[in-house]
Design an enzyme around this catalytic site. Structure first.
Site, PDB file in Angstrom:
ATOM      1  N   GLU A   1      39.843   4.910 -37.598  1.00  0.00           N
ATOM      2  CA  GLU A   1      39.242   6.215 -37.382  1.00  0.00           C
ATOM      3  C   GLU A   1      37.693   6.144 -36.915  1.00  0.00           C
ATOM      4  OE1 GLU A   1      41.293  10.011 -38.891  1.00  0.00           O
ATOM      5  OE2 GLU A   1      40.302   8.988 -40.705  1.00  0.00           O
TER       6      GLU A   1
ATOM      7  N   HIS B   1      38.977   7.276 -46.499  1.00  0.00           N
ATOM      8  CA  HIS B   1      38.540   8.393 -45.488  1.00  0.00           C
ATOM      9  C   HIS B   1      37.164   8.328 -45.308  1.00  0.00           C
ATOM     10  CE1 HIS B   1      37.835  11.875 -43.206  1.00  0.00           C
ATOM     11  NE2 HIS B   1      39.074  11.607 -42.607  1.00  0.00           N
TER      12      HIS B   1
HETATM   13  P1  PGA Z   1      39.561  15.171 -36.661  1.00  0.00           P
HETATM   14  O1  PGA Z   1      39.750  14.600 -38.089  1.00  0.00           O
HETATM   15  O2  PGA Z   1      40.900  15.178 -36.129  1.00  0.00           O
HETATM   16  O3  PGA Z   1      39.270  16.746 -37.018  1.00  0.00           O
HETATM   17  O4  PGA Z   1      38.547  14.608 -35.967  1.00  0.00           O
HETATM   18  C1  PGA Z   1      40.479  13.206 -38.302  1.00  0.00           C
HETATM   19  C2  PGA Z   1      40.506  12.973 -39.799  1.00  0.00           C
HETATM   20  O5  PGA Z   1      39.349  12.994 -40.288  1.00  0.00           O
HETATM   21  O6  PGA Z   1      41.482  12.237 -40.361  1.00  0.00           O
END
Ligand code: PGA
Length: 240
Positions: free
Chosen positions: A160, A89
């Site tokens: 992401e 992550h």
């Molecule tokens: P967020 O986080 O939906 O608050 O942008 C997503 C994540 O970090 O997995």
């Protein structure tokens, strides 16, 4: 037509469970049409297991055991009912300086422990501005695919973009689809159509339907909106 049914994952980060999280009609419970996975903090894993949720861990260390104060191994997570684990992550890459190689070791260790790794990849705002988004994502992905000897059958990928996490700035559906299609093109042919690629970064009830309608977006990793039960429910509804 979509070949992969949606995965909607709630990344609770370092937050307490929201009120009503374990109600009988809670959206965090298993759903027949979407796979809902909850990623609680480590101290909440056992309560989520008792509530019979599908659970993932936010991090697991590659080594099986040893002098690693504060860490937890993949086999320990498996023995506490975790079926999934986030690897790489962006908050771990940033705050714990996790390298692509260390993340590849976590992915291998997770697979060995019988846990499905969710590999998180994505570029920063600066990398995107410099035109390096694809290069960064490609390196992050291929380091892991190579470590898996090009057989990513147990892998889920989460794209992401770092610039879209936790700030309300979502990638547009077109931007996200473009990167998801690029990621899919890098997957070995045997696994290309069966591998889930989910999107994360400010997913909300207002953008979930448009994002999930994209052919290569197979679900979401939801942070902030998973802390509000009604918002998380709306995201699941958008994916049905
Ligand atoms: P967020 O986080 O939906 O608050 O942008 C997503 C994540 O970090 O997995």
């Amino acid at each position: 037509m979509k070949k992969r049914h949606p995965i909607i994952a709630a990344n609770r980060k370092m937050h307490a469970p929201p009120t009503g999280w374990d109600a009988p009609d809670s959206p965090f419970r298993m759903h027949p049409e979407v796979d809902v996975i909850v990623f609680p903090s480590s101290v909440d894993i056992d309560t989520c297991q008792r509530a019979e949720y599908s659970i993932g861990a936010q991090y697991g260390r590659a080594e099986k055991e040893g002098a690693f104060t504060g860490d937890i191994s993949m086999s320990m997570l498996a023995s506490h009912g975790c079926s999934f684990v986030l690897c790489g992550h962006s908050e771990r890459r940033q705050h714990h300086h996790e390298s692509n190689e260390a993340i590849a070791s976590q992915v291998l260790a997770a697979s060995d422990a019988g846990i499905t790794p969710i590999l998180c990849i994505g570029e920063t705002a600066d990398e995107r501005e410099m035109g390096k988004a694809e290069e960064v994502v490609k390196t992050q992905l291929l380091t892991v695919i190579d470590a898996l000897h090009s057989k990513p059958e147990t892998l889920i990928v989460a794209y992401e973009p770092v610039w879209a996490i936790g700030n309300g700035k979502t990638a547009s559906a077109d931007e996200a689809q473009e990167m998801h299609a690029f990621i899919r093109s890098l997957i070995p042919a045997d696994f290309r159509e069966t591998l889930w690629i989910i999107y994360g970064g400010s997913v909300k009830p207002t953008n979930a339907a448009e994002l999930i309608a994209q052919p290569d977006i197979d679900g979401f990793l939801v942070g902030a909106s998973s802390l509000k039960i009604d918002e998380f429910q709306s995201i699941i509804t958008a994916a049905l």
